[in-house]
Structures are given as structure tokens and as C-alpha cells.
Design a protein around this motif. Structure first.
Motif, PDB file in Angstrom:
ATOM      1  N   SER A 166       0.800  -1.177   0.008  1.00  0.00           N
ATOM      2  CA  SER A 166       0.009   0.163  -0.192  1.00  0.00           C
ATOM      3  C   SER A 166       0.906   1.230   0.045  1.00  0.00           C
ATOM      4  O   SER A 166       1.860   1.344   0.602  1.00  0.00           O
ATOM      5  N   VAL A 167       0.250   2.137  -0.707  1.00  0.00           N
ATOM      6  CA  VAL A 167       0.987   3.465  -0.618  1.00  0.00           C
ATOM      7  C   VAL A 167       0.272   4.130   0.830  1.00  0.00           C
ATOM      8  O   VAL A 167      -0.771   4.260   1.250  1.00  0.00           O
ATOM      9  N   GLU A 168       1.298   4.455   1.717  1.00  0.00           N
ATOM     10  CA  GLU A 168       1.174   4.895   3.096  1.00  0.00           C
ATOM     11  C   GLU A 168       1.247   6.319   3.427  1.00  0.00           C
ATOM     12  O   GLU A 168       0.415   6.926   3.885  1.00  0.00           O
ATOM     13  N   GLN A 178       7.357   7.050   2.991  1.00  0.00           N
ATOM     14  CA  GLN A 178       7.536   5.662   2.765  1.00  0.00           C
ATOM     15  C   GLN A 178       7.276   5.328   1.183  1.00  0.00           C
ATOM     16  O   GLN A 178       8.427   4.688   0.792  1.00  0.00           O
ATOM     17  N   LEU A 179       6.683   6.105   0.358  1.00  0.00           N
ATOM     18  CA  LEU A 179       6.645   5.701  -0.935  1.00  0.00           C
ATOM     19  C   LEU A 179       7.971   5.925  -1.897  1.00  0.00           C
ATOM     20  O   LEU A 179       8.595   5.273  -2.586  1.00  0.00           O
ATOM     21  N   LEU A 180       8.236   7.470  -1.471  1.00  0.00           N
ATOM     22  CA  LEU A 180       9.353   7.882  -2.186  1.00  0.00           C
ATOM     23  C   LEU A 180      10.827   6.975  -1.702  1.00  0.00           C
ATOM     24  O   LEU A 180      11.618   6.771  -2.691  1.00  0.00           O
ATOM     25  N   GLU A 215      -5.678  10.431  -2.966  1.00  0.00           N
ATOM     26  CA  GLU A 215      -4.255  10.791  -2.478  1.00  0.00           C
ATOM     27  C   GLU A 215      -3.139  10.080  -2.850  1.00  0.00           C
ATOM     28  O   GLU A 215      -1.903  10.375  -3.044  1.00  0.00           O
ATOM     29  N   GLY A 216      -3.398   8.699  -2.808  1.00  0.00           N
ATOM     30  CA  GLY A 216      -2.347   7.667  -2.963  1.00  0.00           C
ATOM     31  C   GLY A 216      -1.726   7.700  -4.269  1.00  0.00           C
ATOM     32  O   GLY A 216      -0.609   7.468  -4.767  1.00  0.00           O
ATOM     33  N   LEU A 217      -2.847   7.969  -5.113  1.00  0.00           N
ATOM     34  CA  LEU A 217      -2.552   7.852  -6.697  1.00  0.00           C
ATOM     35  C   LEU A 217      -1.626   9.374  -6.988  1.00  0.00           C
ATOM     36  O   LEU A 217      -0.682   8.927  -7.770  1.00  0.00           O
TER      37      LEU A 217
END
Lengths: 347, 347, 347, 347
Positions: free
Chosen positions: D103-105, D109-111, D145-147
Motif C-alpha cells: 500500500s501507499v502509506e 514511505q513511497l518515495l 491521495e495515494g494515486l
């Protein structure tokens, strides 16, 4: 082992359960949660094997927190087992290829197969003398005559031999002629047979049952180990699922799972695992890459004439080509394609 | 049998295949569709059992249009088989209940069970003397001593007896003491054992394997029938699926399927089919309503003390209550709960 | 929830785990066994839903000791739910029959079906307007036109209507025309759809997914219940297994399991559960005997002309005959074949 | 398609069947065997899709001799499809790695994940913004937001992005932000969704359903292809079986089967296919060796803090190590680990 009580269990239910557990020589450890009370059992759980805790009033379920096998477990035997088959080592970073026809059919067919697979790099010759067949009307093997031909092929090539044992009656004669006794998927839980295999000193290759969990498979190995025979080789050959595009579903997940739970070597059989010759090379490569200690592959000089399993047998050029790929993979993964210790080539 | 050719198959491919089929003593019937040519085989298909057609160039797949069993098939035996077990008839509109403990444990336990299940309306006593167990450390039965206790219980109650045979070695002694020989799920494809069972004259109850298709189950029956023993009773006891809420998934679909394909009687075992005592009454009723010829139910005087399968055993009052429901169902469905022919009550 | 530590876990591993659990607002209860240390978690386990305990050093496995559903559970709602569909009650000892064609095809076909199933004793008319089809080239229903025909049939007969909803886009229009919204097996875990169904006040019949465990099925119901819609009816329609003699394996074990774990009513669909019309009567009877609250059966005036599922549809005389058997069973089991409260027959 | 008549079928039965087939615009070819008469149908079988032949008197069964998919079939499209994702090519001998968190949290975390997987050699970033969760109480993603965070990570790294679409409602917004739209296992047969995906021009990665046969999976692809979108990528992510040691059973047999039947590229997801991080490297290697066109792997900077699927996520050093092994395997097998065409590194 943990016993979960129902929400509505009473103090008397708990007391009765505790008394029964202590009578079995175990200690009790009670933990009260918000929704459920759970009861831990401390001691040697073989004391309570099969005890019907769920028949007690107030008990909801029993949860096993450790595996039921001991001798097959890495907990008790951290180092990998290496099975020595007359100098050919299975396990411990070697990669062993077993190949040959599904059934021993004739002297010529077997010798031709044996020479071909040896030339291509196999170390062990497979061939069925006693064949389990779904239909009573199908060819079911040459029997003892087939065993003798296998022994002759061993003499002629220096290959070791693996062949299937189907019943106790033929244990002695199969043990006499073969280097590894194969127990087929349908006999994985033939417990009287497993008990006797524990009493001999001969490597056993135990195929996984069609619907056996990995835990049940390791418990079947435990039968043999607990009898005193420590040379057990596992063989993943596909499980039964809803998928019909392949004969079985080769469960390669089983390779890393077995490696984590157990010290026993594991072989992959992509011939039965797919049932289709054209899928065998891909799944042979995949088995090696997943970490298997070896492969068992059906090879026939003329699959269209095979009396059994022709549809899943490679012919000799296909097997040669595959062995080249396996060699490349083996190098990339740092495995040793086993070299034979003694080079006993017959004249 | 129909062979489907690949889209790109050539005329030579077809000719080679035809020649091979004719050499096997079959006739060929070619049908050219828009996308595929298909080849029908005409003749006794036992000629081509296991022949590797898919190894021929240009062949895509082989499709079976008839079932591989003959003697087990309704096509060749339209009337239902009724197995006569010393006067207790199984099949043909009777409803037979087999009940008793999972294992024979002690003389008292067995006799108490036998009297109780007889009083409640069972005609056949079940009880294991040789027990297949997943773990080598679990109780595996009293052996011949258990067989003798079963015979004593038969004397005392007039019940017939069914018990499991696990290996060829004990065939004679089991056959001596029991009225029906039970073959367990794990032995359903123990082909050497099946062959020997075909040579004796004693009813065999053949349980379905955990992952056996109905066709494979009927082929296992065919092994026994083809040896000359026509008294085969099938028993559905649950198959292995992904569902974990129950020990097995009782496949009641198998009841009408078997009734359509075969003439053999079929019994339902809800104890193994669910693994949970509280689900047994519902699934016993369902088995009868689905058309089964009987039920096999585990009953123990004190399930919490059982040495095996306590979790799925009914106690005596539960069994009595269930038998009342079965009686009502049986009346509603027009079945006969078999009356014993001779009333041999011991003093 | 119980966390099992590896044999080789250290004191630091345990301390780190304890700290993480306490940070989540839960209490910890440590129990040291001979082979393993286990850690019990006390508190509301929704706090730790999906938390990756197995990523912690020293953790071997996580064991769930309670079910993850609350609103669907009997623990929190001991009395059985009775869903009132405009006077037809589902659950609580009533036996409801839903019948009609797989697809709505034409006005005549639907009205003929509706009158026939009502005359035979059905209370609810089934019929698909939106059809899930494996092939993009197959007939996929009349859409809104089909819904209108269903409403017309309801007017004409007084039957209630159940029909499938496949996507959110059609929720409003389906809800407008039907009395019960059916969610098909392939949508059982269509979570956005389930969430919206929780927001409306209309009975939902939730079919079990082809490979859904009973726990997952109840969790899907939990989605709807947790949104505020308490009128959920479950429907067992067969699961996917290795058996190919039937379209699916009807898992009647699910009936007593659901009755034990949950308060929701459960319907059995033997048409999809077998896929073969000739097996439907046996499995309808079995479903009732297992304790189902109702049946859903495909009936077509002329199955050989049906645009979908003809192979598993009963014709009208077959359905009438079955309803006679169901009546007899229902009497024997003490069930009520629901009588309609208001007799609204159109002129 | 071949129709098998029952042994007892009459001449009238055959005539009625022939008439019905001819009315559907097909030709008939009758073949009389010794036990059964079989009827071949010649013509475009889409004419008879779903027609209920088994409802005709005298018909025993219907046998399909060709696959039901056309556009997904190699028969009609012999060359492998290569899907071009903004310069990253999937299929045709390239090996593509998709990696990132379940999941994108958070932005950090994503970057952090994106930079790490790119540095290790991944070309495509995975991350869920809309998450299907079994429990209504679990974290279900950041949504739009995750997109946006995924798009930001793409900008920052030059990676392409794949993310899951769960419903039609979000099709436009997901299509706006992602390079590949992922359809999850539970939506593989969400037919309304598949139809819409056929109308857009964006690569679709279609995961195999938990209990979907390979044929059903290819039929789901056929839905998309038949709508006009030819950029379909398949993804094997494990099927549901009886084995509980792993979350799913990764069916690597599917790789060579798909390669034989279809021209579409196929990706392997060992994270869902095993459910256990420590098994992921072995099964990643096996997937590549089996012939997959790429891998999809869950990687998280700190799996013990992951909001979903932490148990099956690799940490960064584990992923780096695995990529080294994949590189060696790729070289040994003669594959190309795709080089990006344009090097858009953000400052």
C-alpha cells in the motif's frame, strides 16, 4: 498446544479440563482475554497426541503451535542431511538428476535409455518395475524381471538406480536390486509400509501424496526416521487442484517451505508435476531455481511407443538440450552438478 | 475416444496417427471441423488404455467420451446391486446404519458401544482394530486382539461387524473375524491390495480417497470387481478442499452421481466427512435425503476419553436422538430401515 | 490472538515484540512452553488487524483464536435472524423456496415460469436480468427490460422477486424492481459493492464465492452488516474442487457450520451446486435435511431452449414432483413451508 | 464441439438433436462407435455458446475440443505480444521487475521505496491506493491521495507506475495517474469492469483469480481484447488449494501453459504466491526460470511497520540481494533485463 474456551465456558468447565491435562502429565497455563480464555499446555506434547479436548464441555477449538514432527525438523537437526547413494550425494548443495523411462519395458529400451541419460549427465537411472495404474486393465510393469534389467543397466553404465516399491511383499527383492527405494504418492500414507522402511538401511525417496499437506508429508518421513532409517529424500511431484490444463499442480512453494522446516533433501519431478512433455523443461529449470536438490525426469527413446506416461516423457534430444540449460543455471546459482566419485564404465 | 489434431497438423501427421490406431486393432473415423480435425476411435477401448497419442506429431489432446470402468457401470449392469451381509441387505431401497467407536479400545468400551448402538437401531457394528494414524507416535489400534473383541461383540448382540484392513499381511485374519472388510481412504488406490480383495468372497466397503475423483473411485471398485468379487460397497467420507472449518468436505453430490453412473450401493460417513460431532446429525440427515443406502457413524460411550477421533464421535444419547430423526426421514422418503432377519439376542 | 516465537528467539526479540503490542493498545500475556514461548494478546483485536507480527525478529507464526467477524457472529447475536421480505419470512424455522429461470428471456417465458413455480409452492421468483458470463460472446441478459418483466410477474402472481446485481452503476434500478438483491459468487469479495449494500435497507442474498472459506463469506456479510443493513441472507452454491463430475461441489457442511457460527439464514442452491438437472432433486432434499432455511432452484418451461444454464434447470413437472418430496421432508423435520401472509393474487 | 449420446439414445433423439444443431447454423457429423454415438459440430462455435445440449433427450455429455478464446489464442496470433509501457517493454524476451510497497502509506514511505527499488534495478513501481481487504475494519488505502503520491514518485524516479483499480467509479482517475492498471484476483471475473477496460487504451495487468482455471483467465483477457484494448498482461499470483503452509499455491505450471496457449506476456507475483517474505527469493528465481516475462515483488522500507502485507514484503537489502540473483539467472537464460529508453532522473 493451546486450547481455546468458548465465550460461555464456566469455571467448572475450565477446572475439569485442567484436571484432565494434568492427569496426562502436562502443565497448564491459563490466559484470560477479553473474549476468550485460552489454556496453554506445557510439556512433551506427544503425551496428548490425538486426545479429544474438543469433546470437553466449554472447549471451542485446539490450536497447534508447533509442528508434530521432531526427527524431520530443523529445530532438532539444523544441518542439512546429505544422503550418500554409493558415492552420489543428495543434498548439501549438490544437484542430482535422476532420469529414465516411466516403466522398464524391454532390455533394449532400458539400456538405450540408461546410456543416453548417462551421456547427458544424469547420475541416477529411474525405471518402474512395479507400476501403480488407475485402471486394472493397463500395463502394470515387468515385476522382478524389470528389477533385473535395472541391475543390468547399472552394471553397464555405472548409474545408480531408483525404482518404486508398492507393497511389503516385494520389499526384500526391491531392496536387493535398487539403490534408492521410491515410495509413490499413493503410498505416502501407507503406514505399515513406512514402518518397515524405517527398519532397513537403504535410502528412501518419499513422494508427496496428491492431497498431502507439507506437514503430513514430513510426518510420513517421521515414520521412517523414527524407525531408525535416516536416509530419507523427499520428492515433490505435484498436488491435485481444480486446474485441469496440467495433470497435477507442481507446488514449487514446497521447496523453500521444506528447506525451512526440515533438513531433508528434496527432489522435484516435473514430469508428473505437469503431465505434458513440452512443459517439463520450464518446470525443471524452475525446480532448480527454487532450490531443489535434484530433478527426476522421465526420458524415453521413443515416447510414442511408451507403455506408460508417454505423454510426459522427453525424448533423448530434448533431455540433452534440457541438461545444457540445467548446467547453465547450476553455474549461475553456484550449485554443484554432482560428479561421480568412481568412474565405473563397463567396456 | 476422440483425438483432437492441432490447427497446424499436416496430412502426414494424420496418416501416421491413423496407422498407429489401426495397428492397435481399432477403426478410425475422421471429422474435419472449421478449426480442428478430430479423429474418433471405434472398437474396444481397453486396446488403447494408456497409449501415448499426445506424443504423436500434430496431436493436441485426447478426449475420453466414455467412462473407463465397465463392471462398475450401470451401462452393463442396470439393476442396483444389493450386498447381502449375512441377512442384512445393503442397497436396493434399504437404509442401513453402521455405528460404533472409532477404535476398539477395551472389552468394556466395545461391548457397551455395541449394545447401545443395537438398541438404537444400528445393524452393523464398526470399530477399528488396525488404525491408520498420521503420527507414528499415536495409538494405532489393538490389532488381532481388537478383532477378537469385535467377534465377541457380534456374538453378544447379533450385529454384523465392519473393520478396516490396512495391508495384505492381515487379510486372512481380518477376513476371518469381520463381516465386511473396510478399505480406508488412504488405501483406495493401494492396487496390490485391491487385486487380492477381488479374489475373496467377502463384502468390501471401499472408502473414497481424500483427493479421488468419482471416476477414480469407481476404477478402484473395478479392480475388485474384475477379480471376481462382486460385493463392493462404496463409502463417501469427505474430500480434501481449501475449507478448514471442517476436517473434510463431505461431497454429497457424489451420492446421486454414483447412483447414475453405477449400480453399487453407497454409504455416507458424516463423522469423517465433518470431523465435528455437533455437525454429524445434520449431515447424517442430509446423506439419507441425498439417497445414500446407509450411514456409518462414530459413537463412543465417553468421547472425552476416546483414544482416537473423540472430537467427531457422538455419545449414546446423541446417537439415539439422531436415530429418531433418521427414522422419521426414512418414513417420509419411503425407505426401509432394514429389520434384522434373525433375532439372535444373547442372554 | 497468540504469537508463537521461534525456538531460537532471544529475550530482546520478545521485549521488542511486547513493546510493539503495547503501543497498539493491547496487553501481553507470555507463556513459556518446553519448545516454544507463546505470547497472548489481550484487548480489542481490531486494533491489530493486519499488523505484520511475522516481520518481527524471532516470530514464527500468528495464530487466531477467535473469528474476525463480530456482527455476523452468534457470540454477539445469539438469536437467529429472520429476514422479512414483504411478509415472506426467511430464517427461524421457515422453509422458503425460490424458483424460476436462470435468465429472464421473454415475457412469455417469465410469466409461464412464475405461474408454474407459484402453483407448485414457491414463494419467491428468481430470474437474472444482468448475467455474469465466462465468455464475452454469450448472452448476458436483458438488463433493465428484464427487471421490468420481473416486476410484472410479481404483480401477476404475488411472488416476491430476487435478482442479481453485478455493479454499483445499477444498484438503484435493481433495488427499485426487486425484493431481494442477489450478489453472485464472483462478487462476494467486491468490497466497494458490499460497502454500498450496507447503506441501503433491502434484503441482500450473498452467494458464497467459488473458493471462499466460510470465514471469508461471513466477513463479506460483515461488510454489509457493519454498514447498517442487517438483512443478509447467505446462499451456499457449491465450491470449486478437483471433482469434475459436477459443475461445483455443493458444500452442505457449510449449513451446520454457518448455523453454529452465525445467526444469519442460509439458503442452498443445488442447481449451481451440481450443474446437472438430474442431480437437483437429491441435493434439494439433502439441503433441507441439513438444516437450510430455503432452496433456490432453476426452473424453465423448456430447458432445451434456455439461453443460459439449461443443463441444470428443472422443467415444470420435475419441479412439481420435487416440491412434493420437499413437503414430505418438511413435515418429517417439523419445518414450516412458509404460507404467504397476504394473498394478493392479481385478477 | 462433440456431443456424446447415451447408450440407450434412440434414432428420434438423434434426429431431434441434428435438427436443433442445423437450426443454429452448424453442420453435423455423426460417428457411431461400439458403445456410444458421437455427434461432431462443424462451424463457428460462437453460434452455440451456452446452448443446453445436455437438456436434449439421449444426450450424455458435451465435450469441447477447442478453447473458447480466440483473440487471446496463439492459433490466431502466433507472435508474442509486447506491451510497451512508455518505453518499458513487457514480453518478447525482456525481463521486467515491478516492485514497491503493498500500500501507499505516506509520501516518505513511497518515495523511499521508489528510489530504493529503482536503484536496485526495478523499472516499474507498484503501490496500492485502493486496497481490497477481507475485513471491513482494516486499512483500505489512501485513495486518490495515494494515486497522486504515485505520480510524484514517478516524476522523482522515472519509474513507470502500476496500481490497482477496484471499481468502475474510479476508472478515469486511476487511468489518469497510472501507466498500467492492475485488476486484482477478486475482480478477474468482474465482467462489467472488464468490458470497460476493453474500451480504453492503457495497459491492463490482469491477475489470475484464486480459483480460476487458466482457460477462465484467458477468457477474462478475451473480454478486454474483444473490446479493442490489446495491451493485456497476465499475472500469476497463486491459487487456492488445501495447502496451508503458504498463503496461496503459486502455480508456475501456468507460465509454460500460458506461453503455449496464448501470445500475452505473463508476470509472476511471488509475494502473494507465497505470503511469506523468506520464500519470495526462491520463488522469484523459479518464476524467471519457468519463463515469466517479469516479476512483481512487494518491497517495504520497514516491513514491521507496514499497514498491509508486511509479512510477505522484502526489505530493501533483501530486494537488492535478490536482484543480484535475478541478474545472474537472466544472463544464464539469455534474457534481457530491460534498460529504460529514456533516462529521466529528477534532480
Amino acid at each position: 498446544m493451546v486450547i481455546v474456551m468458548r465465550a460461555e465456558a464456566t469455571g467448572n468447565d475450565l477446572a475439569a479440563l485442567q484436571a484432565a491435562i494434568e492427569e496426562l502429565g502436562m502443565q497448564v497455563h491459563v490466559s484470560r482475554g477479553e473474549e476468550r480464555t485460552i489454556v496453554g499446555l506445557i510439556g512433551d506434547k506427544r503425551n496428548v497426541e490425538g486426545f479429544p479436548f474438543t469433546s470437553f464441555s466449554g472447549v471451542e477449538s485446539v490450536v497447534h503451535v508447533t509442528h508434530p514432527f521432531k526427527l524431520a525438523s530443523r529445530d532438532f537437526h539444523p544441518e542439512p542431511t546429505v544422503v550418500d547413494v554409493g558415492g552420489v550425494k543428495i543434498g548439501g548443495g549438490n544437484l542430482v538428476v535422476m532420469a529414465g523411462p516411466c516403466s522398464v519395458e524391454t532390455r533394449d529400451q532400458l539400456l538405450e535409455s540408461a546410456h543416453a541419460v548417462k551421456a547427458a549427465g544424469a547420475q541416477i537411472l529411474r525405471g518402474g518395475a512395479f507400476k501403480p495404474r488407475t485402471s486394472p486393465y493397463a500395463f502394470n510393469g515387468l515385476g522382478v524381471e524389470g528389477l533385473k534389467l535395472l541391475a543390468e543397466a547399472r552394471e553397464a553404465t555405472g548409474l545408480k538406480v531408483v525404482t518404486e516399491l508398492m507393497d511389503l511383499e516385494h520389499l526384500d527383492v526391491v531392496a536387493e536390486y535398487t539403490d534408492i527405494i521410491q515410495i509413490g504418492a499413493r503410498n505416502m500414507q501407507n503406514f505399515p509400509l513406512l514402518r518397515e522402511l524405517g527398519k532397513i538401511q537403504k535410502p528412501i525417496m518419499l513422494k508427496r501424496g496428491l492431497s498431502a499437506t507439507i506437514e503430513e508429508w514430513l510426518m510420513a518421513a517421521e515414520y521412517i526416521l523414527s524407525g531408525g532409517n535416516s536416509d530419507v529424500i523427499l520428492c515433490e511431484r505435484g498436488i491435485r487442484t481444480f486446474e485441469t490444463a496440467t495433470r497435477n499442480t507442481l507446488d514449487l512453494n514446497a521447496v523453500p517451505v521444506v528447506k525451512r522446516l526440515s533438513h531433508l533433501p528434496v527432489i522435484v519431478d516435473p514430469s508428473h508435476g505437469t503431465g505434458v512433455a513440452s512443459y517439463v523443461p520450464a518446470m525443471s529449470r524452475a525446480g532448480v531455481a527454487a532450490g531443489a536438490d535434484g530433478l527426476m525426469i522421465e526420458v524415453h527413446p521413443n515416447p510414442a511407443k511408451a507403455l506408460s506416461d508417454g505423454a510426459q516423457s522427453l525424448n533423448v534430444p530434448q533431455f540433452q538440450s534440457l541438461m545444457g540449460e540445467i548446467q547453465a543455471l547450476s553455474n549461475a546459482l553456484g550449485l554443484r552438478l554432482e560428479e561421480r566419485e568412481t568412474e565405473t564404465v563397463s567396456p
